[in-house]
Design a protein around this motif. Sequence first.
Motif, PDB file in Angstrom:
ATOM      1  N   VAL A 263      10.063 -12.789 -23.954  1.00 20.56           N
ATOM      2  CA  VAL A 263      10.292 -13.701 -22.838  1.00 20.56           C
ATOM      3  C   VAL A 263       9.004 -14.432 -22.470  1.00 20.56           C
ATOM      4  O   VAL A 263       9.016 -15.627 -22.139  1.00 20.56           O
ATOM      5  CB  VAL A 263      10.867 -12.934 -21.629  1.00 20.56           C
ATOM      6  CG1 VAL A 263      10.837 -13.786 -20.372  1.00 20.56           C
ATOM      7  CG2 VAL A 263      12.291 -12.496 -21.926  1.00 20.56           C
ATOM      8  N   GLY A 264       7.869 -13.731 -22.543  1.00 18.86           N
ATOM      9  CA  GLY A 264       6.596 -14.389 -22.271  1.00 18.86           C
ATOM     10  C   GLY A 264       6.303 -15.509 -23.255  1.00 18.86           C
ATOM     11  O   GLY A 264       5.834 -16.592 -22.876  1.00 18.86           O
ATOM     12  N   VAL A 278      16.273 -21.259 -18.443  1.00 15.11           N
ATOM     13  CA  VAL A 278      17.257 -20.491 -17.683  1.00 15.11           C
ATOM     14  C   VAL A 278      17.227 -19.064 -18.206  1.00 15.11           C
ATOM     15  O   VAL A 278      17.402 -18.820 -19.400  1.00 15.11           O
ATOM     16  CB  VAL A 278      18.668 -21.085 -17.838  1.00 15.11           C
ATOM     17  CG1 VAL A 278      19.662 -20.287 -17.004  1.00 15.11           C
ATOM     18  CG2 VAL A 278      18.680 -22.561 -17.448  1.00 15.11           C
ATOM     19  N   HIS A 279      16.992 -18.132 -17.318  1.00 17.75           N
ATOM     20  CA  HIS A 279      16.786 -16.731 -17.706  1.00 17.75           C
ATOM     21  C   HIS A 279      17.688 -15.835 -16.868  1.00 17.75           C
ATOM     22  O   HIS A 279      17.810 -16.022 -15.649  1.00 17.75           O
ATOM     23  CB  HIS A 279      15.316 -16.366 -17.482  1.00 17.75           C
ATOM     24  CG  HIS A 279      14.990 -14.948 -17.799  1.00 17.75           C
ATOM     25  ND1 HIS A 279      14.973 -14.440 -19.077  1.00 17.75           N
ATOM     26  CD2 HIS A 279      14.649 -13.910 -16.979  1.00 17.75           C
ATOM     27  CE1 HIS A 279      14.634 -13.166 -19.046  1.00 17.75           C
ATOM     28  NE2 HIS A 279      14.440 -12.823 -17.794  1.00 17.75           N
ATOM     29  N   VAL A 280      18.332 -14.877 -17.513  1.00 18.77           N
ATOM     30  CA  VAL A 280      19.258 -13.985 -16.817  1.00 18.77           C
ATOM     31  C   VAL A 280      18.576 -12.646 -16.538  1.00 18.77           C
ATOM     32  O   VAL A 280      18.061 -11.998 -17.452  1.00 18.77           O
ATOM     33  CB  VAL A 280      20.540 -13.768 -17.644  1.00 18.77           C
ATOM     34  CG1 VAL A 280      21.483 -12.812 -16.918  1.00 18.77           C
ATOM     35  CG2 VAL A 280      21.231 -15.111 -17.896  1.00 18.77           C
ATOM     36  N   SER A 281      18.584 -12.259 -15.286  1.00 23.39           N
ATOM     37  CA  SER A 281      17.955 -11.014 -14.868  1.00 23.39           C
ATOM     38  C   SER A 281      19.028 -10.038 -14.378  1.00 23.39           C
ATOM     39  O   SER A 281      20.217 -10.230 -14.633  1.00 23.39           O
ATOM     40  CB  SER A 281      16.908 -11.296 -13.795  1.00 23.39           C
ATOM     41  OG  SER A 281      16.201 -10.113 -13.465  1.00 23.39           O
ATOM     42  N   SER A 282      18.612  -9.025 -13.658  1.00 20.94           N
ATOM     43  CA  SER A 282      19.506  -7.892 -13.396  1.00 20.94           C
ATOM     44  C   SER A 282      19.258  -7.273 -12.032  1.00 20.94           C
ATOM     45  O   SER A 282      18.145  -7.335 -11.488  1.00 20.94           O
ATOM     46  CB  SER A 282      19.271  -6.831 -14.486  1.00 20.94           C
ATOM     47  OG  SER A 282      19.888  -5.621 -14.167  1.00 20.94           O
ATOM     48  N   ALA A 310      12.006  -6.932 -14.610  1.00 20.77           N
ATOM     49  CA  ALA A 310      11.172  -7.421 -13.512  1.00 20.77           C
ATOM     50  C   ALA A 310       9.928  -8.120 -14.055  1.00 20.77           C
ATOM     51  O   ALA A 310       9.518  -9.174 -13.551  1.00 20.77           O
ATOM     52  CB  ALA A 310      10.777  -6.267 -12.593  1.00 20.77           C
ATOM     53  N   ALA A 311       9.324  -7.550 -15.098  1.00 18.56           N
ATOM     54  CA  ALA A 311       8.137  -8.167 -15.696  1.00 18.56           C
ATOM     55  C   ALA A 311       8.500  -9.514 -16.332  1.00 18.56           C
ATOM     56  O   ALA A 311       7.753 -10.502 -16.194  1.00 18.56           O
ATOM     57  CB  ALA A 311       7.535  -7.230 -16.738  1.00 18.56           C
ATOM     58  N   GLY A 312       9.640  -9.574 -17.022  1.00 17.50           N
ATOM     59  CA  GLY A 312      10.076 -10.837 -17.609  1.00 17.50           C
ATOM     60  C   GLY A 312      10.329 -11.898 -16.563  1.00 17.50           C
ATOM     61  O   GLY A 312      10.007 -13.077 -16.755  1.00 17.50           O
ATOM     62  N   ASP A 313      10.896 -11.497 -15.432  1.00 11.93           N
ATOM     63  CA  ASP A 313      11.125 -12.446 -14.341  1.00 11.93           C
ATOM     64  C   ASP A 313       9.825 -13.093 -13.883  1.00 11.93           C
ATOM     65  O   ASP A 313       9.772 -14.305 -13.617  1.00 11.93           O
ATOM     66  CB  ASP A 313      11.756 -11.736 -13.140  1.00 11.93           C
ATOM     67  CG  ASP A 313      13.199 -11.341 -13.373  1.00 11.93           C
ATOM     68  OD1 ASP A 313      13.723 -11.601 -14.471  1.00 11.93           O
ATOM     69  OD2 ASP A 313      13.795 -10.764 -12.442  1.00 11.93           O
ATOM     70  N   ILE A 324      16.112 -18.444 -12.611  1.00 10.08           N
ATOM     71  CA  ILE A 324      16.299 -17.024 -12.875  1.00 10.08           C
ATOM     72  C   ILE A 324      17.572 -16.607 -12.155  1.00 10.08           C
ATOM     73  O   ILE A 324      17.666 -16.738 -10.929  1.00 10.08           O
ATOM     74  CB  ILE A 324      15.102 -16.194 -12.383  1.00 10.08           C
ATOM     75  CG1 ILE A 324      13.817 -16.604 -13.111  1.00 10.08           C
ATOM     76  CG2 ILE A 324      15.375 -14.705 -12.569  1.00 10.08           C
ATOM     77  CD1 ILE A 324      12.554 -15.977 -12.533  1.00 10.08           C
ATOM     78  N   LEU A 325      18.560 -16.150 -12.912  1.00 13.05           N
ATOM     79  CA  LEU A 325      19.829 -15.737 -12.317  1.00 13.05           C
ATOM     80  C   LEU A 325      19.918 -14.215 -12.359  1.00 13.05           C
ATOM     81  O   LEU A 325      20.028 -13.616 -13.432  1.00 13.05           O
ATOM     82  CB  LEU A 325      21.014 -16.348 -13.069  1.00 13.05           C
ATOM     83  CG  LEU A 325      21.290 -17.829 -12.788  1.00 13.05           C
ATOM     84  CD1 LEU A 325      20.336 -18.715 -13.582  1.00 13.05           C
ATOM     85  CD2 LEU A 325      22.728 -18.192 -13.114  1.00 13.05           C
ATOM     86  N   ARG A 326      19.831 -13.598 -11.196  1.00  8.74           N
ATOM     87  CA  ARG A 326      19.989 -12.149 -11.114  1.00  8.74           C
ATOM     88  C   ARG A 326      21.470 -11.837 -10.949  1.00  8.74           C
ATOM     89  O   ARG A 326      22.153 -12.409 -10.097  1.00  8.74           O
ATOM     90  CB  ARG A 326      19.184 -11.594  -9.940  1.00  8.74           C
ATOM     91  CG  ARG A 326      17.684 -11.642 -10.220  1.00  8.74           C
ATOM     92  CD  ARG A 326      16.920 -10.692  -9.336  1.00  8.74           C
ATOM     93  NE  ARG A 326      15.502 -10.736  -9.693  1.00  8.74           N
ATOM     94  CZ  ARG A 326      14.518 -10.949  -8.823  1.00  8.74           C
ATOM     95  NH1 ARG A 326      14.793 -11.141  -7.551  1.00  8.74           N
ATOM     96  NH2 ARG A 326      13.265 -10.960  -9.229  1.00  8.74           N
ATOM     97  N   THR A 327      21.949 -10.929 -11.752  1.00  6.44           N
ATOM     98  CA  THR A 327      23.367 -10.622 -11.750  1.00  6.44           C
ATOM     99  C   THR A 327      23.568  -9.120 -11.877  1.00  6.44           C
ATOM    100  O   THR A 327      22.603  -8.356 -11.999  1.00  6.44           O
ATOM    101  CB  THR A 327      24.072 -11.387 -12.893  1.00  6.44           C
ATOM    102  OG1 THR A 327      25.492 -11.268 -12.736  1.00  6.44           O
ATOM    103  CG2 THR A 327      23.659 -10.860 -14.251  1.00  6.44           C
ATOM    104  N   SER A 328      24.831  -8.680 -11.869  1.00  9.01           N
ATOM    105  CA  SER A 328      25.122  -7.250 -11.954  1.00  9.01           C
ATOM    106  C   SER A 328      26.466  -7.033 -12.627  1.00  9.01           C
ATOM    107  O   SER A 328      27.367  -7.871 -12.560  1.00  9.01           O
ATOM    108  CB  SER A 328      25.159  -6.620 -10.547  1.00  9.01           C
ATOM    109  OG  SER A 328      26.241  -7.135  -9.790  1.00  9.01           O
ATOM    110  N   TRP A 329      26.590  -5.930 -13.321  1.00 10.75           N
ATOM    111  CA  TRP A 329      27.849  -5.399 -13.812  1.00 10.75           C
ATOM    112  C   TRP A 329      28.646  -6.455 -14.582  1.00 10.75           C
ATOM    113  O   TRP A 329      29.794  -6.754 -14.255  1.00 10.75           O
ATOM    114  CB  TRP A 329      28.669  -4.843 -12.654  1.00 10.75           C
ATOM    115  CG  TRP A 329      27.990  -3.741 -11.880  1.00 10.75           C
ATOM    116  CD1 TRP A 329      26.689  -3.349 -11.966  1.00 10.75           C
ATOM    117  CD2 TRP A 329      28.599  -2.908 -10.884  1.00 10.75           C
ATOM    118  NE1 TRP A 329      26.430  -2.320 -11.099  1.00 10.75           N
ATOM    119  CE2 TRP A 329      27.590  -2.022 -10.411  1.00 10.75           C
ATOM    120  CE3 TRP A 329      29.864  -2.822 -10.337  1.00 10.75           C
ATOM    121  CZ2 TRP A 329      27.829  -1.071  -9.436  1.00 10.75           C
ATOM    122  CZ3 TRP A 329      30.105  -1.875  -9.361  1.00 10.75           C
ATOM    123  CH2 TRP A 329      29.098  -0.997  -8.913  1.00 10.75           C
TER     124      TRP A 329
END
Length: 466
Positions: A263-264, A278-282, A310-313, A324-329
């Motif tokens: 990601v870096g 555009v990056h998908v986080s958690s 978290a580091a990638g974000d 950065i889109l934080r999402t779940s499940w």
Amino acid sequence: MTDPTVETTPVPGLLIINLPLHGDNRGWFKENWQREKMIKLGLPDFAPVQNNISFNASRGVTRGLHAEPWDKYVALATGRIFGAWVDLRAGDSFGTVYTHELGPETAIFVPRGVANGYQTLQPDTAYSYLVNEHWSAEARSQYTFLNLADETVGIDWPIPLAECELSEADKAHPPLADVQPMAPKRTVIIGGNGQLGRALAAIMPDAEVTDRSTLDLSDPDSLAKFDWRSYDVVINAAAYTAVDTAETHDGRIAAWEVNVTGVGALAEIAREHRLTLVHVSSDYVFDGLLPTHDETEPPSPLGVYGQTKAAGDQLVAGVPRHYILRTSWVIGDGGNFVATMVRLADAGVEPTVVDDQLGRLTSAAELARAIAHLIDTGAEYGVYNVTSDGEPRSWADLATMIFTARGRPADAVTPVSTEAYAAGKQLAPRPRHSTLDLTKIKSTGFVPVDGDRALAELLTAIDHQG
């Protein structure tokens, strides 16, 4: 000092900049390019990397028409020109013409794909321009050309072309009828084989969809060899997501290799090529102690997977144009919790399912829709939470809903605590509360689907597939 002013033209994105000349007995001074002021006036932050000067000794030198695969900012140090610009981009404005006389007091911003030509009106004219790509012979192969004398364009050159100095190459350029329009830059999707990648491909038919054979975040050479010049948006739908395996030695290395190192490298590429990343986080970037998490909450990951996300974000946040889109499940087309519960229900199994981890499902299609929405609306860059809406559920709640939808009794699912479920297993720590606040994404005009509805739609889709 008087500030510059900006005027629009009939060619979309082609902008005239009026530059005040401040003179005295010695001559004059001007701010030829002043990033802060000009961005406030509406010029794009086009990040120039090269400055070129074309010196023309004689009156009547005529050059063009060249549409280049980059943006440029043109100004004169001395002399005057008659400039002509023709839109050669694919779209409704193809063929639109604009002409304007330029001197030291006027500059023009020329977007990618708009052909540029000029004729010198005075000797010793110095024509200077900033561009946001490094010139190369390979880059020149991506130019689009138009003949200066094309009658259908009808440029009224002040000095007849027969009396001007032209290059043989410029004389041979095609008429407008034979010009192949310059295609717009595209979107590239990394991780096209995953649930999200497939959902993105379904709603972005013009995007370039890649898999690990084409773009592999764990392979620096793969990223370095890819030709990024034809793209303006890159969507990273790839990640190391084996949450429990990430706690092992090999899994830890793999998770950091993809979710951080890869990601870096991608973030650096996005900066270099002025891409929107555009990056998908958690939800795993949080420890889950708060009942709801908004975009301002500092990361507090419990396990290796969450730490790498978290580091990638943080690396992506350093890219000027990022979402950065934080999402779940996440659920979708492929292996996921819902598909597993359907299989168990249909097989007559009576599972034990955790009942003290709360959150919301997110369908891959809904996440893809949110990504497209942010890009298409030009929403402010930054971090956004994206999940389904509605009441948070536990995993046991969801399992029970699935079982009853498949005709099984609710008591076929046995709720258990996280501690009881984890007994004797090597499991990564998980946040107890994964509910993400959706206020920010809603403020952009996006309306998340209700979580129970998303689950019902996925169950219907599974039935149709079966």
